[in-house]
Structures are given as structure tokens and as C-alpha cells.
Design an enzyme around this catalytic site. Structure first.
Site, PDB file in Angstrom:
ATOM      1  N   HIS A  75      13.497  64.953 102.053  1.00  0.00           N
ATOM      2  CA  HIS A  75      14.582  65.064 101.098  1.00  0.00           C
ATOM      3  C   HIS A  75      14.629  66.204 100.272  1.00  0.00           C
ATOM      4  CE1 HIS A  75      16.486  61.426 102.757  1.00  0.00           C
ATOM      5  NE2 HIS A  75      15.318  60.915 102.887  1.00  0.00           N
ATOM      6  N   ASN A 148      21.140  56.834 103.448  1.00  0.00           N
ATOM      7  CA  ASN A 148      21.191  57.851 104.138  1.00  0.00           C
ATOM      8  C   ASN A 148      22.613  58.028 105.122  1.00  0.00           C
ATOM      9  OD1 ASN A 148      18.534  58.598 104.329  1.00  0.00           O
ATOM     10  ND2 ASN A 148      17.746  57.222 105.912  1.00  0.00           N
ATOM     11  N   HIS A 339      14.625  55.132  93.240  1.00  0.00           N
ATOM     12  CA  HIS A 339      13.419  54.325  93.522  1.00  0.00           C
ATOM     13  C   HIS A 339      14.137  53.039  94.092  1.00  0.00           C
ATOM     14  CE1 HIS A 339      10.120  51.962  93.854  1.00  0.00           C
ATOM     15  NE2 HIS A 339       9.937  51.575  92.409  1.00  0.00           N
TER      16      HIS A 339
END
Length: 703
Positions: A75, A148, A339
Site C-alpha cells: 500500500h 480493501n 491499525h
């Protein structure tokens, strides 16, 4: 942070920012000493050696030498924006999360979109998964929904994540290819790990080459758990649905975009927000009562599986709007740290083995990438909720702490103290866990083919054709024939005809008849055809080919209507010199044809006038532009003599307007040879064709 504003409001924000920005004053050193001259180093004489006592020189070079931080392992290439989220109604029935309770409360967010495989310098339009990570700055602390644009992942257990990433990254001996999955090591891994096949089907579909971040779905991937105030848990999967619909590029134009504009998706997001066309997504959830955990023919904890929407419908619970671009890419988009373990009261984890690994890996990665444990103090990562901890010191510590730094204590009045049971604190969901310590995957994770087959059978005919072409391209780049053959053998377990078509394209034997996965039903929600959005054409890029003598009446009426519908209309000509219309007026040309291509636009308009004359139909740039748009299924509108350029390309079997007809619409090509301004029927049909995005099944062009 995160409230929409008009253009004047944006200007006021910028003026206020620069009024407070120290950079608007005189140049200084890091210590605040004014600097009068930095174009030349301090030397002995005009041609003598540079002196190390030049502390301006040393400071400037030292900072430059240390500007870069490690880029993300995955990413790395991304774009971000600020905005807000607001729920539609209270979700207290299934979660106590504060930001999901009050429709009148807007929660600020920061969203980062990204590709996965390539480095920061790769292109936007590669075939790849796209990251869709959202940081909610809630009143109870930061919540990160790290997802995603695919609802499934390639592996089931996080211990395989290093293997998968090593395989998909460039080959270790030559660091090739950049930003691409078409190479030996990835497909070697896939052919030996059938659990990858479902995500691979998504990767080979047009979902892997989105038209825009603003026209892309997002998914939380994992099964999470909502927890309400009574402590009752509910399994949940998260879905982001774009208001503009989900639309994609096709592979041929995606490759050309990499050369024409490698920042195609990032630029699109930035310009839309700057223009006040704020992208919007609806947040939906699939909710599964805990007593139904084992009611499916797959495991809810398996990240390679979806819950078909026909079995558990998606329930809309709120919307997100992005309305502000970052002020500094590095400080915000590059330094933002997501996170999966950043959760708030009311949202908790499940025993998904991939999620458990991410909960460790993300924090571990940020510690290295951002230089230490204090990265949460970086403004883009800083919660809006108060932070009171006993953490101290370390790299980049920006806070000045006072008092005690341990608990329990009496010298500091016992502060900061625990909230205690029954308060607003996060408490882990209580569940009983029994079992032997083993290294073995559950049998419920072993079906690797059924959902890959479900995806294939849910695709429309043109989507299946694109998937076959993608497999042929990818495997055609694989040098090891054994890997090609082994992958095709795995595809035969998904669908025999898919495997046969791919085999014929990559020069390996067609697999023997083998029992493919049985599909009892299809899921229309998986097809792009079911994701058309609100039907508007807002922000669609429309190219209008013009030249001297353009029919001003036709051009003006259509352009005004398209602009009123929210489309962005640009006039293209052989040069950027203004053109003169039939009314004698001068019209501005936005771009010259040699500098652009149809892959950068969503539709093409050919107004009457010289467009259909031999001078234009013989222009290679104009012909290339229209031919490419036609081949990629894009809407094309032609008026009056503008129909001539289409006729010259001789689309075999396509109906075009002639002198005996008025408006005709055939597979996204709308033509009208009637004289005068564009008729309402033409405009309506052209707008509808643009809203549909693509039109497949067109006959080939003879020229």
C-alpha cells in the site's frame, strides 16, 4: 475538521492557514535565526573550498538527506482526503459505539486509498487490489476500518502473509515487474495455494482496475463483532458503496493511462474535491446473530469467503462524505498510520486468524516506518478524544509530561485512573475458549473453489470475457510452463470452460474433465452491472471534438445540458488556438488532441460542422480518439455532420442516423442528423448512455 464548505469557505480556510503558517514570514534556520542568502555556500574566496562552518549549508543538506522515511511494504502508493461520517439512525440495538448512535453528530474521518503491490513511484491504474482505509476520529478514540476494494483476501492465516507478499512483489533477482502481478513467483504461489483462487478471480476481473477511487466499493474483509450495551455480540461485515456507482476501466485503456497519466486516480480524487464534487459512500453492514455462526456452508472466520448478499442483505447505517484535500502530502497522507486493532467500545474482533495477525503486524510496521512509538502524536493520527497515558519519552516525543508516570499512585492523586467496570471504557467481548494448542486449520476452511465458482457464474458475459483475457495476459507473462499448466488445472476446479479458454490462450494443454465446483445459485450483487449508483453523470469527463466552423447552436445546447447534469465538458481540437463557430464567436479550446487520449475521458461528443469532413476524418489524432472510445465501449454522441467521422470508421452492423432518420441510439452510440440545435431526445439518450458507463457487444470497426 471534516465539515463541507463552499468555494469561498475553502478560500477563507486557506487564508487562515497561511496567516498562521510560519513559512509566510522570512526564511530562518531551525533555531529561528533569519537567513539572508542560501543560493551559495560559504567559501574561501569566490572559487575556494567550501567551509564546514557554514551551518546554513549543513542544516539544509542534513534535512534533505533525511527527508525520506521507509515506504510502506504494501500500500505504498496512495491518496487521501478528510471528510465526515454520519449515521442514519441509532445503531444501539447491536452496538454501543458512540459514533453510530446520533444522526445529528458528524464524526471526522481521514481516508487513504492505495494500490498494494507497487512502490510509491508506480502508476495508479495497474491491475491490483486497492486499499480503502478509514480513520474515524470518534469521541471515544480513533477507530480504523482498514479495508480493501475486494471483500476477500488471498490467504486464510496471517502466517502466510509474508509468503504471499514476497510472491506478488517483484522478482527478487531483478526487481521486475513494478506494480504488476503478471510474473512467475505470484502464479507459482497461486497454483500451489488454492485458497487464493477466490481473491484471484476478483483480481482478474475489472474490479482490479477502478475508473476512480470515487467509483469504487470498499469492504472490511474480515468478520468483526458488534457489542451492544448489554454485552450481546453480533457478527458484522462492513461494506462501503459509492454514490456514483462502481465503475472500472478496461485493461487496454488502463495500460495506456499508465503512460498518459500515471496519477490518473489520485488526480481524479483531488480535482473532484477541489471542484466541490465531494465523493460519497454509504456504509452498510451484514449482521449475523451469534447463534447463526455455523448456519452457512463456509466458515464466518474465513477471510477468503463472502456472505452472499442474497443470504444476508446489506443494511445501510450511514454515509461518508470526503470534502477536504490534505494540505501536505507527506505530513498527512504519507504519515497517517492505520491499525486494525484501533477499535472503540462496541466494536471487537473475532478469531479470524488473518485478522489476529494483522492486529500484530500493523503496529509493528508503524514502529519502524514512523520512527518509534509516538507516531500517534502526529496530527493526522492524533485522536480528538483526550489522551492520558503513562507512556513516556522515546523518539519524537512532543508532549511535556508532568507528575507521576505509573499506576497506581498517590502522589499524583491517583491520576490517570481507570474508568472502572460499567463506565465508558473498552472491554473485550467475553467468550469461552477451550481447546488444545495445535497447529492445524479447521476443516471448515477447506473449500477453496465454491465461492470462486460463485463469482465466475455471477458475472455477465462481457465480465467473463474480460476475466479470461486477464488470465491470458497474466499467465502469458509467466516463463515457467509448468506454472501455467498447474494454474489452469486449478481453474478447472472452478469452471471447466474458464480453464479451457485460458489454456488455449496461454499454450498449455486443456485440463482433463474434472469435477468443477457446483454452484447452486448466483449473486447478482457481485456483478458491476448491478452497481450503477444513483444514475447521475456528475463528474463524468466528456470530450467534445471541435474545429473552426463548429455548429455553435448544437455545441452550446448539448454542452449546457451536460454541465447542468454535473458533467465536466472539455473542448479538444488539433491545437489549443480558439476555434470560430458558425455564429462567428470564438470558443476556447481546453486541450489539444496530441496531448490527450480517449482513455482519460468517459464519453465523446462529435458536434456538427467540420467534424465529419475529410479534413477531420483524416486527422490521425481525431480518428485514434474516436476509434479508441468506440472499442472501449464508451458512449459516443454525434450530431449533424459529426456523424461523418463515425461513418468513415464503418462500424459494421451499427445503426447510425442518416438523412432519412432523426435520433438513433444503438449500444451507446447516439446519433442525430436532424438540422438545428440538439433535440431533447438526443440529449436525453446521450445522458442515459453516459450514466450506463460502458456499452459492450458493439460490432467491430472496419477502419
Amino acid at each position: 475538521m471534516g465539515t463541507p464548505s463552499d468555494g469561498n469557505g475553502k478560500q477563507r480556510q486557506r487564508e487562515a492557514y497561511h496567516a498562521e503558517d510560519p513559512a509566510s514570514g522570512p526564511l530562518t534556520t531551525d533555531q529561528g535565526v533569519d537567513v539572508d542568502h542560501t543560493d551559495d555556500s560559504l567559501t574561501v574566496g569566490e572559487r575556494g573550498p567550501t567551509l564546514m562552518e557554514d551551518f546554513h549549508f549543513r542544516e539544509k543538506l542534513t534535512h534533505f538527506d533525511h527527508e525520506r522515511i521507509p515506504e510502506r511494504v504494501v500500500h505504498a502508493r496512495g491518496a487521501g482526503a478528510y471528510g465526515y461520517f454520519e449515521p442514519y439512525e441509532s445503531c444501539a440495538e447491536f452496538t454501543r459505539a458512540a459514533f453510530l448512535q446520533d444522526p445529528s453528530v458528524r464524526t471526522p474521518v481521514f481516508v487513504r486509498f492505495s494500490t498494494v503491490q507497487g512502490p510509491r513511484g508506480s502508476a495508479d491504474t495497474v491491475r491490483d487490489v486497492r486499499g480503502f482505509a478509514t480513520k474515524f476520529y470518534t469521541s471515544e478514540g480513533n477507530y480504523d476500518l482498514v479495508g480493501n476494494n475486494f471483500p476477500v483476501f488471498f490467504i486464510q492465516d496471517g502466517i502466510k502473509f509474508p509468503d504471499f507478499v514476497h510472491a506478488v512483489k517483484p522478482e527478487p533477482h531483478n526487481d521486475i515487474p513494478t506494480g504488476a502481478s503478471a510474473h512467475d513467483t505470484l502464479w507459482d504461489f497461486v497454483s500451489l495455494q488454492p485458497e487464493t483462487l477466490h481473491a484471484i478471480m476478483w483480481l482478474m476481473s475489472d474490479r482490479a482496475i477502478p475508473r476512480s477511487y470515487r467509483m469504487m466499493q470498499g469492504f472490511g474483509v474480515h468478520t468483526f463483532r458488534f457489542v451492544n450495551a448489554e454485552g450481546r455480540g453480533t457478527f458484522v461485515k462492513f461494506h462501503w458503496k459509492p454514490k456514483l456507482g462502481a465503475h472500472s476501466l478496461v485493461w487496454d485503456e488502463a495500460q495506456e493511462c499508465q503512460g498518459r497519466d500515471p496519477d490518473f486516480n489520485r488526480r481524479d480524487l483531488w480535482l473532484a474535491i477541489e471542484a466541490g464534487e465531494y465523493p460519497e459512500w454509504e456504509l452498510g453492514v451484514q449482521l449475523v446473530p451469534e447463534e447463526d455462526e455455523f448456519a452457512f456452508d463456509f466458515d464466518l472466520l474465513d477471510a477468503t469467503k463472502i456472505i452472499p448478499e442474497e443470504q444476508v442483505p446489506v443494511r445501510p447505517i450511514g454515509r461518508m462524505v470526503l470534502d477536504r484535500n490534505p494540505e501536505n502530502f507527506f505530513a498527512e497522507t504519507e504519515q497517517v498510520a492505520f491499525h486494525t486493532a484501533n477499535v472503540v467500545p462496541g466494536i471487537d474482533f473475532t478469531n479470524d486468524p488473518l485478522l489476529q495477525a494483522r492486529n500484530f503486524s500493523y503496529l509493528d510496521t508503524q514502529l519502524i516506518r514512523l520512527g518509534g512509538p509516538n507516531f500517534a502524536q502526529i496530527p493526522v493520527n492524533r485522536p480528538v478524544a483526550p489522551v492520558r497515558t503513562n507512556h513516556r519519552d522515546g523518539y519524537h516525543q512532543g508532549a511535556i509530561h508532568r507528575g507521576t508516570n505509573y499506576f497506581p499512585n498517590s502522589l499524583g492523586g491517583g491520576c490517570p485512573a481507570h474508568v472502572g467496570a460499567g463506565g465508558s471504557a473498552f472491554t473485550h467481548y467475553t467468550e469461552r475458549v477451550d481447546g488444545a494448542t495445535i497447529r492445524r486449520r479447521s476443516p471448515s476452511f477447506q473449500d477453496h473453489y465454491s465461492q470462486a465458482a460463485l463469482f465466475w457464474h455471477s458475472m455477465s458475459g462481457w465480465e467473463q470475457q474480460h476475466i479470461v483475457a486477464a488470465f491470458r495476459f497474466e499467465l502469458g507473462k509467466v516463463d515457467a510452463r509448468a506454472v501455467r499448466a498447474r494454474t489452469v488445472e486449478q481453474l478447472a476446479r472452478v469452471n471447466g470452460e474458464l480453464a479451457a479458454q485460458v489454456a488455449r490462450g496461454v499454450g498449455v494443454p486443456e485440463p482433463s474433465a474434472e469435477q468443477a465446483a457446483q454452484v447452486k445459485q448466483v449473486s447478482p450483487a457481485l456483478s458491476l452491472q448491478s452497481l450503477r449508483g444513483d444514475g447521475s453523470i456528475r463528474t463524468r469527463q466528456i470530450a467534445v471534438l471541435v474545429a473552426d466552423g463548429v455548429d455553435a447552436g448544437q455545441l452550446g445546447s448539448v454542452r449546457e445540458t451536460l454541465a447542468a447534469e454535473g458533467a465536466v465538458v472539455e473542448a479538444l481540437a488539433a491545437t489549443e488556438e480558439p476555434v470560430t463557430g458558425t455564429d462567428g464567436q470564438s470558443y476556447t479550446v481546453d486541450r489539444s488532441l496530441p496531448t490527450v487520449a480517449s482513455v482519460l475521458y468517459d464519453a465523446v461528443l462529435l458536434p456538427g460542422g467540420p467534424t465529419g469532413t475529410p479534413a477531420v476524418t483524416g486527422d490521425p489524432d481525431a480518428v485514434r480518439f474516436v476509434r479508441s472510445a468506440y472499442r472501449h465501449g464508451k458512449p459516443i454522441g454525434a450530431l449533424g455532420s459529426g456523424v461523418g467521422i463515425l461513418s468513415a470508421l464503418e462500424p459494421e452492423g451499427l445503426r447510425l442516423s442518416t438523412e432519412f432518420h432523426h435520433m438513433i441510439s444503438d449500444r451507446g452510440v447516439v446519433t442525430d442528423t436532424a438540422p438545428g440545435a440538439a433535440h431533447t431526445d438526443f440529449v436525453r439518450a446521450f445522458v442515459a448512455a453516459i450514466a450506463a458507463h460502458r456499452h459492450w457487444g458493439r460490432p467491430p470497426l472496419r477502419c
